[in-house]
Enzyme design. Structure first.
Site, short mmCIF file in Angstrom:
data_model
loop_
_atom_site.label_atom_id
_atom_site.label_comp_id
_atom_site.label_asym_id
_atom_site.label_seq_id
_atom_site.Cartn_x
_atom_site.Cartn_y
_atom_site.Cartn_z
N LYS A 13 -12.45 35.54 2.19
CA LYS A 13 -12.24 36.61 1.20
C LYS A 13 -11.12 36.24 0.21
CE LYS A 13 -11.28 39.70 4.32
NZ LYS A 13 -11.35 38.84 5.53
N ARG A 88 -11.20 48.73 5.69
CA ARG A 88 -11.43 48.11 6.99
C ARG A 88 -11.89 49.11 8.04
NH1 ARG A 88 -7.85 43.37 6.19
NH2 ARG A 88 -7.97 42.04 8.02
N ARG A 127 -5.57 27.35 8.85
CA ARG A 127 -5.16 27.93 7.56
C ARG A 127 -3.67 27.68 7.29
NH1 ARG A 127 -6.67 34.01 6.03
NH2 ARG A 127 -5.63 34.55 7.99
N ARG A 159 0.56 31.42 9.10
CA ARG A 159 0.82 32.83 9.40
C ARG A 159 1.00 33.03 10.90
NH1 ARG A 159 -3.68 36.22 6.28
NH2 ARG A 159 -3.52 37.38 8.24
N ARG A 170 -8.02 40.14 16.49
CA ARG A 170 -8.40 40.57 15.14
C ARG A 170 -9.92 40.54 14.98
NH1 ARG A 170 -5.20 36.24 12.30
NH2 ARG A 170 -6.18 36.95 10.39
P1 ADP Z 1 -9.85 35.61 4.68
O1 ADP Z 1 -9.10 36.04 3.46
O2 ADP Z 1 -11.26 36.14 4.69
O3 ADP Z 1 -9.13 35.88 5.95
P2 ADP Z 1 -9.30 32.89 3.73
O4 ADP Z 1 -9.84 32.88 2.33
O5 ADP Z 1 -7.84 32.94 3.93
O6 ADP Z 1 -10.04 34.02 4.60
O7 ADP Z 1 -9.90 31.57 4.46
C1 ADP Z 1 -9.53 31.25 5.80
C2 ADP Z 1 -9.36 29.75 5.94
O8 ADP Z 1 -10.62 29.10 5.81
C3 ADP Z 1 -8.47 29.11 4.88
O9 ADP Z 1 -7.76 28.06 5.49
C4 ADP Z 1 -9.44 28.58 3.83
O10 ADP Z 1 -8.94 27.42 3.18
C5 ADP Z 1 -10.66 28.23 4.67
N1 ADP Z 1 -11.94 28.50 4.01
C6 ADP Z 1 -12.24 29.51 3.15
N2 ADP Z 1 -13.52 29.43 2.76
C7 ADP Z 1 -14.07 28.36 3.41
C8 ADP Z 1 -15.39 27.78 3.42
N3 ADP Z 1 -16.38 28.29 2.70
N4 ADP Z 1 -15.57 26.67 4.20
C9 ADP Z 1 -14.54 26.17 4.94
N5 ADP Z 1 -13.29 26.68 4.96
C10 ADP Z 1 -13.06 27.76 4.21
P1 ADP Z 2 -7.31 38.47 7.51
O1 ADP Z 2 -8.26 38.64 6.40
O2 ADP Z 2 -7.02 37.05 7.84
O3 ADP Z 2 -7.63 39.29 8.71
P2 ADP Z 2 -5.31 40.16 6.19
O4 ADP Z 2 -4.27 39.43 5.45
O5 ADP Z 2 -6.36 40.84 5.42
O6 ADP Z 2 -5.91 39.07 7.17
O7 ADP Z 2 -4.67 41.20 7.19
C1 ADP Z 2 -3.62 40.87 8.05
C2 ADP Z 2 -3.23 42.09 8.86
O8 ADP Z 2 -2.73 43.12 8.00
C3 ADP Z 2 -4.35 42.75 9.66
O9 ADP Z 2 -4.55 42.14 10.93
C4 ADP Z 2 -3.83 44.19 9.78
O10 ADP Z 2 -2.83 44.29 10.78
C5 ADP Z 2 -3.15 44.41 8.43
N1 ADP Z 2 -4.09 44.96 7.43
C6 ADP Z 2 -4.51 44.36 6.28
N2 ADP Z 2 -5.35 45.14 5.60
C7 ADP Z 2 -5.49 46.28 6.34
C8 ADP Z 2 -6.26 47.48 6.19
N3 ADP Z 2 -7.05 47.68 5.13
N4 ADP Z 2 -6.15 48.42 7.16
C9 ADP Z 2 -5.34 48.26 8.21
N5 ADP Z 2 -4.62 47.15 8.43
C10 ADP Z 2 -4.67 46.17 7.50
#
Ligand code: ADP
Ligand code: ADP
Ligand code: ZN
Length: 214
Positions: A13, A88, A127, A159, A170
């Protein structure tokens, strides 16, 4: 363009949202980024949110709903926005609907990225994020420059919640509380399902063609 990027942790995302902000000149609203900034600054919000985030649990709905409804009223959202990591829960989605109704705005699409669970774990453990500009990398799939720093020369960090045990929590929280939103937005006629297992550039192409399709 008013979009939601939906998908489990690690689906891509943030990666896709960053590309879309440049393409359409609209802001990325990442509740995770906003919360992490608050934790770093040790604001009241940050102190409250930290315990939930460390445990891989969701921060309470009323907290994040307040943040997003305020953020959506900022001037830079006039031409659109990309919500990344919000909503979420069904309660958050209902609250978003009410806020957008009050503002006279309508979502264009909800882009849902689908990725296998084991691939998510590999993505999240590998990541890395820039401490200066927030750009994301992956040690294998999107490696940083050879000096191990960001293109902006900022230092990369991992992170705290990207440890395997917290990742599993998660993912379970996603299945329980967030995945019902797939049907929620399907029923609203807004859902676009995309194969998030493809390479980063291929996912981007599919997103752009889905948006052009109107
Ligand atoms: P999210 O915001 O949904 O948690 P991220 O965009 O941070 O996910 O992506 C999670 C990890 O996977 C990052 O290290 C990113 O570089 C990698 N990543 C994102 N998209 C892809 C993909 N299409 N194929 C492989 N790795 C990816
Ligand atoms: P990822 O996409 O890798 O799960 P985020 O950066 O979106 O990570 O979220 C990290 C953390 O922040 C989540 O595990 C949660 O604790 C909190 N968080 C983020 N967005 C929300 C949301 N919309 N509602 C509740 N908690 C959230
Ligand atoms: Zn950087």
């Amino acid at each position: 363009m008013k979009l939601i990027l939906l998908g489990p942790p690690g689906a891509g995302k943030g990666t896709q949202a960053k590309m879309l902000t440049e393409k359409f000149a609209i802001p990325q609203i990442s509740t995770g980024d906003i919360l992490r900034a608050a934790v770093k600054e040790q604001t009241d919000l940050g102190i409250k949110a930290k315990q939930f985030m460390d445990a891989g649990q969701l921060v309470p709905d009323e907290v994040v709903i307040g943040i997003v409804s305020e953020r959506l009223q900022a001037e830079d959202c006039a031409n659109g926005f990309i919500l990344d990591g919000f909503p979420r829960t069904v309660a958050q989605a209902d609250a978003l609907r009410d806020v957008l109704n009050e503002l006279g705005k309508q979502l264009d699409k909800v882009l849902s990225l689908t990725v296998d669970t084991e691939a998510l774990v590999v993505r999240l453990t590998g990541r890395r994020t820039c401490s200066q500009c927030g750009k994301g990398y992956h040690i294998r799939f999107d490696p940083p420059p050879s000096d191990g720093r960001c293109v902006c020369s900022g230092e990369l960090f991992q992170r705290e919640d990207d440890q395997e045990a917290t990742i599993r929590n998660r993912l379970a929280v996603y299945d329980e509380q967030t995945s019902p939103l797939i049907n929620y937005y399907r029923q609203a006629g807004l859902l676009v399902e995309l194969d998030g297992m493809l390479a980063i550039a291929a996912v981007q192409e599919r997103i752009l063609s889905a948006l052009q399709a109107g």
